[in-house]
Design a protein around this motif. Structure first.
Motif, short mmCIF file in Angstrom:
data_model
loop_
_atom_site.label_atom_id
_atom_site.label_comp_id
_atom_site.label_asym_id
_atom_site.label_seq_id
_atom_site.Cartn_x
_atom_site.Cartn_y
_atom_site.Cartn_z
N CYS A 1 -35.65 16.96 20.44
CA CYS A 1 -35.03 15.74 19.90
C CYS A 1 -35.69 15.38 18.56
O CYS A 1 -36.79 15.86 18.23
CB CYS A 1 -35.12 14.59 20.90
SG CYS A 1 -36.78 13.96 21.13
N ASP A 2 -35.00 14.52 17.82
CA ASP A 2 -35.43 14.20 16.46
C ASP A 2 -36.84 13.58 16.42
O ASP A 2 -37.64 13.89 15.54
CB ASP A 2 -34.39 13.27 15.83
CG ASP A 2 -34.66 13.07 14.36
OD1 ASP A 2 -34.72 14.09 13.64
OD2 ASP A 2 -34.87 11.92 13.93
N GLN B 1 -33.94 9.50 23.30
CA GLN B 1 -33.35 10.78 22.87
C GLN B 1 -33.43 11.86 23.94
O GLN B 1 -32.47 12.59 24.16
CB GLN B 1 -34.03 11.24 21.57
CG GLN B 1 -33.71 10.33 20.40
CD GLN B 1 -34.48 10.69 19.14
OE1 GLN B 1 -35.32 11.58 19.13
NE2 GLN B 1 -34.19 9.98 18.06
N ALA C 1 -30.28 14.09 26.32
CA ALA C 1 -30.18 15.51 26.67
C ALA C 1 -30.15 15.68 28.20
O ALA C 1 -29.35 16.46 28.74
CB ALA C 1 -31.35 16.28 26.07
#
Ligand code: PLP
Length: 395
Positions: free
Chosen positions: A48-49, A296, A300
């Protein structure tokens, strides 16, 4: 010189190579067919970012003299341990920082922990099981007693007071079965372990997939567990760290055997044989537990959960018995039509062009069962589900 003769006790691991061989042979004969793999235990979504940004910042730090990091503490930086302490605190588990050990993944720690125990101990391992528990004990020549997990007990075996064990492996949510122990069931295990002076090795690698708040995410939510259990966890499936490598192990300060602190032994073991997880990776791990990171990674996890929900829904429609799929990325189904694990594998491969994992590869009780995973991408999972449904018509 003599080699460790116990390596000859290991069975060759034919499971994944046989699968790969069969799939390759079929694909060669039928190059036009599009094969969908629902057998994989690896994630498919990227980091994730929040994690990527944290790791970028850490790389920049490493490139400047004033913020460079060399060897770190073997047991992990406090910033990760504090993040984990906060994560456990959310479910009421109070951990001391000294109880948390950051590792390069649960697989290494599950194997390495055995350095603490005599090879004369008896080990209790459920069957079917994640093969690492079996092989690491065979390598050390330890006696293994298998505990039957089956359809009757919902693949959640409970303690048998007539069996005396020293080391007990539990994995919940389970790989390969997806089954999850309730609080009462885990309490029964904790009581049994304390009664017979055993240590529970609790593998919580899939805790992030639990959606039912009534189910325990950590064995330390159970009263008395700090006196008898060690917990292993991983960011592999939680946050896509299968290639990045980071996990953590909790060894309570209250855990003693023969008057010796297991926490002290593990610290000694780790400081002797392990030099810690890379700084860059630990900064990424820290980011998993920030508010943004949690949001985040759960996006997922929800994506995989939806895949699992689709597969489980189809099996329900087809009247196929299964465990998992709700609080786990694994779906463990009973092969329809009385087929063996490999017969079902062949039919799925050749008639539906879908690949899964034969349950027989996880132990004798896995015969007649089959594992599907939710880690694929959405479109191919949807396509696989529709092919599965069509296949059931021809059963
Ligand atoms: C039950 C279980 N424990 C541990 C692991 C290994 O995790 P890691 O990637 O952290 O080594 C896996 C990976 O598949 C697993 O299924």
């Amino acid at each position: 010189m003599k080699l460790n003769e116990h390596f000859s006790d290991l069975q060759d691991s034919y499971l994944f190579s046989t699968i790969a061989h069969k799939v390759a042979a079929y694909q060669q004969e039928h190059p036009e067919k599009e094969i969908i793999r629902l057998g994989i235990g690896d994630v498919t979504l990227p980091l994730c970012d929040a994690v990527v940004q944290a790791m970028h910042r850490a790389v920049d730090e490493m490139g400047r003299k004033e913020s460079f990091h060399g060897y770190g503490p073997e047991q992990g930086y406090d910033f990760v341990k504090e993040a984990l302490q906060g994560y456990y605190a959310k479910r009421g588990v109070v951990l001391d920082l000294q109880e948390i050990f950051v590792s390069d993944g649960a697989k290494s720690d599950v194997g390495n922990i055995l350095d603490l125990f005599s090879s004369e101990n008896t080990v209790l391992i459920p069957d079917p099981v994640y093969p690492v528990y079996v092989d690491t004990n065979l390598m050390a020549g330890r006696k293994i007693v298998y505990l039957d997990a089956n359809e009757q007990n919902g693949f959640l075996p409970l303690p048998d007071p007539s069996i005396k064990a020293d080391i007990i492996y539990l994995c919940s949510p389970n790989n390969p079965t997806g089954a999850v122990y309730s609080r009462d069931q885990l309490k029964a295990w904790v009581d049994y372990a304390r009664e017979c002076g055993a240590v529970i090795l609790f593998d919580a690698a899939y805790e992030a997939f639990l959606s039912d708040p009534a189910l325990p995410r950590s064995i330390f939510e159970i009263e008395g567990a700090k006196e008898c259990a060690i917990e292993f966890c991983s960011l592999s499936k939680t946050a896509g760290f299968t290639g990045t490598r980071c996990g953590y192990t909790v060894v309570p300060l209250a855990l003693e055997q023969e008057g010796v602190s297991l926490n002290k032994l593990w610290l000694r073991r780790q400081t002797t044989k392990f030099n810690g997880v890379p700084y860059i990776v630990q900064r990424g791990a820290e980011a998993v537990f920030t508010e943004q990171g949690q949001r985040q990674i759960h996006k997922a996890i929800d994506y995989y959960r939806e895949n699992a929900r689709m597969i489980a829904g189809a099996l329900r429609e087809m009247g196929i018995w299964f465990t998992g799929g709700e609080n786990s990325p694994y779906i463990w189904l009973k092969c329809p039509g009385g087929l063996s694990s490999w017969e079902y594998f062949d039919r799925l491969l050749t008639e539906a062009n879908v690949v899964g994992t034969p349950g027989a590869g996880f132990g004798k009780n896995g015969e007649g069962f089959f594992r599907l995973t939710a880690f694929g991408d959405r479109d191919s999972t949807a396509e696989a589900v529709s092919r599965l449904k069509k296949l059931s018509l021809s059963n």
